[in-house]
Design an enzyme around this catalytic site. Structure first.
Site, PDB file in Angstrom:
ATOM      1  CB  SER A  99      20.586  32.323  23.015  1.00 23.12           C
ATOM      2  OG  SER A  99      19.843  33.475  23.318  1.00 23.12           O
ATOM      3  CG  HIS A 122      16.903  32.106  19.728  1.00 31.17           C
ATOM      4  ND1 HIS A 122      15.977  32.297  20.723  1.00 31.17           N
ATOM      5  CD2 HIS A 122      16.238  31.471  18.739  1.00 31.17           C
ATOM      6  CE1 HIS A 122      14.815  31.788  20.342  1.00 31.17           C
ATOM      7  NE2 HIS A 122      14.946  31.290  19.146  1.00 31.17           N
ATOM      8  CG  HIS A 138      15.426  32.133  31.161  1.00 31.87           C
ATOM      9  ND1 HIS A 138      14.215  32.654  30.783  1.00 31.87           N
ATOM     10  CD2 HIS A 138      16.275  32.357  30.116  1.00 31.87           C
ATOM     11  CE1 HIS A 138      14.314  33.157  29.560  1.00 31.87           C
ATOM     12  NE2 HIS A 138      15.560  32.992  29.133  1.00 31.87           N
TER      13      HIS A 138
END
Length: 347
Positions: free
Chosen positions: A213, A317, A293
């Site tokens: 990513s 990603h 996250h």
């Protein structure tokens, strides 16, 4: 707007998507498109490591030159790049990453060049080498791009498609995988190590997940660059550090936060996180609910909300869920937390 899953890989669904058929994403994104004849790709990570606080062994420079030279030769990858990180053990890892859209070409190249890489051909007491390869079928990997950037496995695609429907919601990553139409892609088994002296092979399990990513802030300037480097990147780094140091708590076997470098080893305004996960579901749980996250997502949304359509930051990603037969892990003279070695060491 089109589906992320190409027409030739679509089939009657046995498993539902997370969104209804009339869902419209709030902003555009695209995916890489491949020729229908491409049934499998190869993602080859060829790494070296040595102590970051000591001069690099003499063989390190030679090894990097040799792999670049081999990539430029017959049957070499259609696209490659190089990146670096300092890992949790204080080792500088430099990884040269090649992508092929023809497994037969890769097999011929590996037989001539790749098999030497982590076999002891560059043997030095201070130098470790490793090979981490996935060869996923076309229904087992997906991509996503916020702009016209071409990175990673998209380098061997025909190009980017039209804006897609399956993004900007939790579960979009899974919905973009063609295999998700019929399979939950649950993991099975556990990784094991076969050791012969300094040489180690990791025997993987079914449905291991890899994510790369990345972000490219080359085109940012002024307030946008300041906002990314001072408000977004530190939060991203904290999340990457958590996965590197404590990722096993959330079934992340190994994580590297890589800085992309040019041919001379100079850092570019590009980076990516590269994580080996026990399963796609484990990655999804971290992305949807873990505080690290959630913080990354919040910082990114604030950034994009402020910049709007003028944002020059490029995001992408690629996510792969591979069968055991599609995975290959080989390590020579590497420390025990290197890549997939860490998964077995912890177990």
């Amino acid at each position: 707007m089109e589906s992320a899953i190409p027409t030739h890989l679509q089939c009657p669904r046995l498993r539902h998507r997370r969104v209804p058929d009339d869902y419209v994403p709030p902003y555009p994104a695209t995916v890489a498109r491949y020729r229908a004849e491409v049934t499998r790709v190869v993602m080859g990570y060829f790494g070296i490591q040595h102590r970051a606080d000591a001069p690099a062994p003499a063989l390190a420079t030679r090894a990097l030159h040799c792999i670049a030279e081999a990539f430029a030769g017959a049957n070499g990858p259609g696209h490659w790049d190089r990146a670096q990180c300092v890992d949790q053990a204080g080792y500088l890892n430099t990884i040269t990453i090649g992508y092929w859209d023809d497994p037969a070409a890769y097999a011929a190249w590996f037989a001539e060049h790749g098999g030497r890489w982590a076999s002891g051909a560059f043997s030095d007491p201070g130098l470790g080498l490793f090979t981490e390869v996935l060869q996923p079928a076309a229904d087992r990997f997906e991509t996503l791009f916020s702009g016209d950037v071409i990175e990673g496995v998209a380098g061997v695609a025909s190009g980017l498609g039209e804006p897609i429907q399956e993004h900007a919601y939790w579960g979009g990553m899974r919905d973009r995988l063609a295999l998700s139409q019929t399979s939950g892609m649950e993991p099975a088994g556990a990784p094991k190590i076969v050791t012969e002296g300094l040489h180690q092979r990791v025997l993987p399990h079914e449905n291991l997940c890899l994510i790369r990513s990345g972000q490219d802030w080359t085109g940012t300037q002024g307030d946008e660059r300041r906002m990314y480097t001072e408000e977004v990147e530190p939060v991203l780094r904290a999340g990457m550090d958590f996965l590197q140091d404590q990722g096993l708590q959330v079934d992340c076997y190994a994580n590297r936060y890589m800085s992309v470098v040019d041919a001379a080893g100079k850092p570019m305004d590009k980076s990516f996180g590269m994580g080996w996960w026990r399963s796609l579901a484990s990655l999804e749980r971290w992305a949807e609910s873990h505080p690290t996250h959630v913080a990354i997502f919040g910082a990114a949304m604030k950034y994009l909300g402020t910049m709007g359509s003028a944002a020059q930051l490029k995001l992408y990603h690629e996510v792969t869920v591979a069968t055991a037969a599609e995975q290959y892990f080989e390590y020579f003279n590497c420390h025990p937390r290197t890549g997939m070695l860490g998964a077995v060491t912890a177990a």
